[in-house]
Design an enzyme around this catalytic site. Structure first.
Site, PDB file in Angstrom:
ATOM      1  N   GLU A  76       7.128  -5.249  -0.920  1.00  0.00           N
ATOM      2  CA  GLU A  76       7.014  -3.861  -0.822  1.00  0.00           C
ATOM      3  C   GLU A  76       5.966  -3.380  -2.044  1.00  0.00           C
ATOM      4  OE1 GLU A  76       5.997  -0.665  -0.332  1.00  0.00           O
ATOM      5  OE2 GLU A  76       6.855  -1.280   1.637  1.00  0.00           O
ATOM      6  N   SER A  77       4.650  -3.275  -1.688  1.00  0.00           N
ATOM      7  CA  SER A  77       3.931  -2.889  -2.900  1.00  0.00           C
ATOM      8  C   SER A  77       4.302  -1.788  -3.680  1.00  0.00           C
ATOM      9  CB  SER A  77       2.346  -2.692  -2.160  1.00  0.00           C
ATOM     10  OG  SER A  77       2.431  -1.538  -1.482  1.00  0.00           O
ATOM     11  N   CYS A 122      -6.709  -6.044   2.122  1.00  0.00           N
ATOM     12  CA  CYS A 122      -5.354  -5.477   2.274  1.00  0.00           C
ATOM     13  C   CYS A 122      -5.394  -4.379   1.175  1.00  0.00           C
ATOM     14  CB  CYS A 122      -3.974  -6.330   2.409  1.00  0.00           C
ATOM     15  SG  CYS A 122      -2.695  -5.405   2.304  1.00  0.00           S
ATOM     16  N   VAL A 131       1.566  -9.559   3.640  1.00  0.00           N
ATOM     17  CA  VAL A 131       1.251  -9.607   1.986  1.00  0.00           C
ATOM     18  C   VAL A 131       1.008  -8.068   1.657  1.00  0.00           C
ATOM     19  CG1 VAL A 131      -0.030 -12.005   2.029  1.00  0.00           C
ATOM     20  CG2 VAL A 131      -1.204  -9.787   2.726  1.00  0.00           C
ATOM     21  N   TYR A 155      -5.000   4.041   9.000  1.00  0.00           N
ATOM     22  CA  TYR A 155      -4.565   2.999   9.995  1.00  0.00           C
ATOM     23  C   TYR A 155      -4.124   3.847  11.287  1.00  0.00           C
ATOM     24  CZ  TYR A 155      -5.195  -0.847   6.918  1.00  0.00           C
ATOM     25  OH  TYR A 155      -5.538  -1.814   6.298  1.00  0.00           O
ATOM     26  N   TRP A 178      -1.767 -14.773   7.955  1.00  0.00           N
ATOM     27  CA  TRP A 178      -2.808 -14.948   6.483  1.00  0.00           C
ATOM     28  C   TRP A 178      -2.556 -16.319   6.208  1.00  0.00           C
ATOM     29  CZ3 TRP A 178      -5.408 -10.953   5.423  1.00  0.00           C
ATOM     30  CH2 TRP A 178      -5.195  -9.746   5.594  1.00  0.00           C
TER      31      TRP A 178
HETATM   32  N1  LIG Z   1       4.665  -1.883   3.056  1.00  0.00           N
HETATM   33  C1  LIG Z   1       4.272  -3.110   2.845  1.00  0.00           C
HETATM   34  C2  LIG Z   1       2.813  -3.124   3.819  1.00  0.00           C
HETATM   35  C3  LIG Z   1       2.391  -4.505   3.734  1.00  0.00           C
HETATM   36  C4  LIG Z   1       1.415  -4.635   5.040  1.00  0.00           C
HETATM   37  O1  LIG Z   1       1.530  -3.986   6.016  1.00  0.00           O
HETATM   38  N2  LIG Z   1       0.538  -5.584   4.834  1.00  0.00           N
HETATM   39  C5  LIG Z   1      -0.454  -6.134   5.967  1.00  0.00           C
HETATM   40  C6  LIG Z   1      -1.626  -6.228   5.504  1.00  0.00           C
HETATM   41  S1  LIG Z   1      -2.857  -4.803   5.127  1.00  0.00           S
HETATM   42  C7  LIG Z   1       0.261  -7.299   6.703  1.00  0.00           C
HETATM   43  O2  LIG Z   1       0.252  -8.368   6.012  1.00  0.00           O
HETATM   44  N3  LIG Z   1       0.433  -7.187   7.893  1.00  0.00           N
HETATM   45  C8  LIG Z   1       0.856  -8.171   8.877  1.00  0.00           C
HETATM   46  C9  LIG Z   1       2.167  -8.244   9.257  1.00  0.00           C
HETATM   47  O3  LIG Z   1       2.813  -7.569   8.857  1.00  0.00           O
HETATM   48  O4  LIG Z   1       2.079  -9.041  10.306  1.00  0.00           O
HETATM   49  C10 LIG Z   1       3.583  -2.652   1.353  1.00  0.00           C
HETATM   50  O5  LIG Z   1       2.928  -1.746   1.211  1.00  0.00           O
HETATM   51  O6  LIG Z   1       3.566  -4.060   0.868  1.00  0.00           O
END
Ligand SMILES: N[C@@H](CCC(=O)N[C@@H](CS)C(=O)NCC(=O)O)C(=O)O
Length: 340
Positions: free
Chosen positions: A154-155, A54, A139, A208, A94
Site C-alpha cells: 500500500e503506497s 504506475c 506493485v 482511472y 508485472w
Molecule cells: N492501493 C495500491 C494500488 C496499487 C495498484 O493498483 N497498482 C497497480 C499498478 S498502477 C497494479 O499493480 N495493478 C495490478 C493489479 O492489481 O492486478 C497502492 O497505492 O499501492
C-alpha cells in the site's frame, strides 16, 4: 455515491459497480508496518519492487529519493507493459524482463531490471505473492530481504513509513535538511488528510475512474470532479504558496505530483481528460515545475516508461509522441515561464 478515503476506494457493491462499467480499484492486502520486532527499520534490509509507469509506485520512488534512501533501499523495476494473453502464467502480470523491447524506442529500457531480492530470480511480481500464499499481483511492494516477506503493498502507508524511519533506514540527508513529509503538527496533519482525500478521490484515482470506466455517466462525473479539483488547487496555489501547505514540501505535494506529471503527455489522451492541460493552470504549472526541480524528483521516474506503459498495449499500439508545443515533455517541466 460512494466516498473513497484518502487511501483506498469504498468497496461497497464493487462487483455490481464493475459489472455496470465503473472502474473500482481493489484494496491492498499486505499492511504490515516498519518499526516492530518483525520489521525493524535497518539500512540495506528493505527492497522496493515497482513499475515506473504506475503512479502509486511513483509515490514510493519519490519518497525514496527525496528522503535520501536511494543507497539504503534497493529497487527492482518491472517492464511497463504487463504480460500478454500468450504468457504461460497469464495476462496482465508485472514482469521483470529487462531484455524486452519498448515499441516507443525500439530498444530495451535501461531502468528495467531482473528480480534481484528474493533469491529466486522470479520472472513475475505475482510469484513474490505466491511465495506467501497470496493471489495478489500489484506493485509497489516493500519487501524484507532478511525474513523474505512482503512488508506492505500500500503506497500511502509505505511513504509514511519511509518518512517516519528515514534516519534508521540510513538516509544520506541530515534530519535538518530532509523534508518531513508528514509533520508532527496536528493542524498540518489535518490539512494533509483533507488534501489527500480530495486528491486521491478526484485526481489520483479519479483519472482511472474517467479513463477506465465504460459508462458515460461515470466517466462524465469523474471528468468533472477531476477538473474541479484542479481548479480548486490552482486557486489554493495562487496566493504565492510554493507548496500545497505553504512553505514546506509535504506528503500532499508528493501524492499530487505523479498524476499531474502524467497529465499533459499521457492522461489528456489516454484517460480522456482533455478538458485542459496543466499548462492552462498557471499556478499549478509553476508548482509542477517547482517540484520537478527538487533534488531527486526528476530521477524518480521516466516519461518513456509512462508512455510505453499506458499506450504500448492499447489502441493500435503506436505510442503518441506529443505534445511538442510549447515544448516537448519532460523538458517543459524545467520552464515555469511557459505558464500562460
Ligand atoms: N492501493 C495500491 C494500488 C496499487 C495498484 O493498483 N497498482 C497497480 C499498478 S498502477 C497494479 O499493480 N495493478 C495490478 C493489479 O492489481 O492486478 C497502492 O497505492 O499501492
Amino acid at each position: 455515491m460512494t466516498q473513497s478515503t484518502s487511501i483506498q476506494e469504498d468497496q461497497t457493491n464493487a462487483h455490481e459497480r464493475r459489472a455496470s462499467g465503473e472502474f473500482v480499484r481493489g484494496v491492498s492486502g499486505f499492511r504490515n508496518t516498519l518499526g516492530g520486532p518483525d520489521f525493524p527499520p535497518r539500512s540495506g534490509r528493505y527492497h522496493l519492487f515497482v513499475a515506473l509507469n504506475c503512479p502509486w509506485c511513483h509515490r514510493v520512488t519519490l519518497a525514496r529519493n527525496v528522503l535520501g534512501l536511494q543507497d539504503s533501499i534497493t529497487l527492482d523495476v518491472a517492464f511497463p507493459n504487463r504480460t500478454g494473453d500468450d504468457d504461460p502464467v497469464g495476462p496482465n502480470l508485472w514482469e521483470f524482463a529487462p531484455e524486452r523491447i519498448a515499441t516507443l524506442t525500439g530498444k530495451p529500457l535501461a531502468e528495467c531490471t531482473h528480480e534481484t531480492a528474493t533469491g529466486h530470480g522470479f520472472r513475475l511480481a505475482k510469484q513474490i505473492y505466491l511465495a506467501e500464499g497470496s493471489s495478489e499481483q500489484s506493485v509497489p511492494i516493500l519487501y524484507d530481504k532478511v525474513s523474505h516477506r512482503i512488508v506492505s503493498n500500500e503506497s500511502a502507508e509505505i511513504i509514511r513509513m519511509l518518512d517516519r524511519h528515514a534516519t534508521e533506514l540510513g538516509s544520506t540527508i541530515s534530519q535538518e535538511q530532509r523534508p518531513r513529509l508528514y509533520p508532527q503538527d496536528a493542524t498540518l496533519r489535518d490539512e494533509i488528510e483533507a488534501l489527500n482525500t480530495l486528491i486521491y478521490g478526484a485526481i489520483n484515482n479519479g483519472a482511472y475512474k474517467a479513463g477506465f470506466s465504460s459508462d458515460q455517466s461515470v466517466y462524465a462525473s469523474a471528468f468533472e470532479a477531476y477538473f474541479q479539483a484542479l481548479e480548486t488547487l490552482n486557486t489554493r496555489l495562487a496566493d504565492n504558496r510554493p507548496f500545497l501547505l505553504g512553505d514546506a514540501f509535504s506528503e500532499a505535494d508528493l501524492r499530487l505530483f505523479p498524476t499531474l506529471y502524467r497529465h499533459d503527455p499521457v492522461y489528456y489522451l489516454r484517460m480522456k481528460l482533455n478538458g485542459a492541460r496543466i499548462l492552462d493552470y498557471p499556478h499549478l504549472w509553476r508548482w509542477l515545475c517547482r517540484i520537478y526541480g527538487l533534488t531527486g524528483v526528476a530521477e524518480s521516474n521516466s516519461l518513456d516508461h509512462c508512455r510505453q506503459g499506458y499506450f504500448g498495449r492499447s489502441w493500435n499500439r503506436s505510442i503518441p509522441l506529443g505534445p511538442l508545443m510549447p515544448m516537448p515533455y519532460p523538458k517543459a517541466y524545467q520552464h515555469p515561464e511557459l505558464a500562460l
